[in-house]
Motif scaffolding. Structure first.
Motif, PDB file in Angstrom:
ATOM      1  N   THR A 160      41.760  37.822  51.357  1.00 16.16           N
ATOM      2  CA  THR A 160      41.927  38.476  50.061  1.00 16.16           C
ATOM      3  C   THR A 160      40.960  37.883  49.036  1.00 16.16           C
ATOM      4  O   THR A 160      40.394  36.805  49.245  1.00 16.16           O
ATOM      5  N   LYS A 210      46.538  27.647  42.793  1.00 18.05           N
ATOM      6  CA  LYS A 210      46.626  29.108  42.738  1.00 18.05           C
ATOM      7  C   LYS A 210      46.586  29.608  41.299  1.00 18.05           C
ATOM      8  O   LYS A 210      45.996  30.657  41.007  1.00 18.05           O
ATOM      9  N   GLY A 249      45.011  40.510  45.349  1.00 27.85           N
ATOM     10  CA  GLY A 249      45.596  40.661  46.679  1.00 27.85           C
ATOM     11  C   GLY A 249      44.868  41.621  47.592  1.00 27.85           C
ATOM     12  O   GLY A 249      45.277  41.827  48.734  1.00 27.85           O
ATOM     13  N   LYS A 250      43.755  42.187  47.125  1.00 28.43           N
ATOM     14  CA  LYS A 250      43.026  43.156  47.928  1.00 28.43           C
ATOM     15  C   LYS A 250      42.115  42.462  48.941  1.00 28.43           C
ATOM     16  O   LYS A 250      41.595  41.382  48.668  1.00 28.43           O
TER      17      LYS A 250
END
Length: 260
Positions: free
Chosen positions: A94, A118, A135-136
């Motif tokens: 991702t 994160k 998240g892609k």
């Protein structure tokens, strides 16, 4: 008042297989500036970036990065964006995973990123206007979007200096312009410095505060407005050269000149 020098090369020579790739390089970059390094393929530009980072040791001369000899400690203050390969563009990870790779410079390769790391990665995605794509799959993003993700990865270690090797390769003209607007904003809002390598002198002269024209040797080092003389261009690129320069009314150029 002159800004402090953060990168300084003095009489640097680098050779491979009995041939000089860089000869007698004198060069500096100051805090809060975008320094463009321009020259043809094979001119030694990528080698120069690696010398600054301490990844290649010069045969002669001295290099200072933030006043220190290049090494791990000094490199913590620098983010490096090498040329992006086709294989990297197809990584099965991702966008957030790619940015998290940038924190390993400080945490170490074998420590799993925690909540703090994160949060830092997401902060960098926000910085480059890519948070909605976290998240892609990285490979599903456009060239311009992937470029921004790589910039976020380079920023994740919170550097004071970015070193960018042909950052506009593989992206369209609109994405290129967006990238240079982003870079100018990072300089103006965060005080980030950048050394940007390119063979495209039209782009460099439009978006850099100072320019170094290199073809094994430095043929010019100063303001972008003076580097396009026929004498310098012939020394760097040869006789058969056509130059396209961005309109001075474009967003980034106008912003730079206003801030000068």
């Amino acid at each position: 008042m002159e800004k402090p020098v953060i990168v300084e090369l003095s009489d640097v020579w680098v050779g491979y297989d009995g041939k000089w790739v860089l000869k007698s390089i004198f060069l500096d970059c100051r805090a809060g500036e975008i320094l463009g390094i321009v020259g043809p393929n094979g001119a030694g530009k990528s080698t120069l970036l690696k010398v600054i980072l301490g990844l290649i040791r010069p045969d002669r001369g001295t290099v200072a990065l933030f006043g220190k000899k290049p090494g791990r400690e000094a490199r913590l203050e620098a983010g490096y964006l090498p040329q992006i390969s086709h294989a990297e563009r197809a990584f099965p990870v991702t966008a957030l995973d790619v940015v998290l790779m940038g924190v390993y410079n400080r945490t170490g390769l074998f420590r799993r990123p925690g909540l703090k790391e994160k949060e830092t990665a997401m902060e960098m995605l926000v910085c480059v206007n890519m948070a909605e794509h976290a998240g892609k799959p990285f490979g599903s993003l456009s060239g311009g979007q992937q470029q921004r993700i790589h910039i976020a990865r380079a920023l994740a270690s919170k550097p004071k200096l970015l070193l960018l090797d042909e950052p506009s390769t593989g992206v369209d003209s609109v994405a290129q312009e967006d990238f240079y607007v982003l870079l100018a904003n990072l300089r103006d809002e965060k005080g980030l410095s950048a050394i940007m390598v390119s063979h495209d002198i039209g782009v460099i002269t439009s978006h850099a505060d100072r320019v170094a024209c290199i073809n094994i040797e430095v043929h010019y080092h100063g303001g972008p407005e003076l580097c396009l003389s026929p004498e310098i261009m012939e020394k760097v690129f040869g006789k058969d050269l056509k130059i396209m320069v961005h309109d001075s009314r474009c967003a980034t150029c106008n912003k730079r000149h206003i801030n000068d």
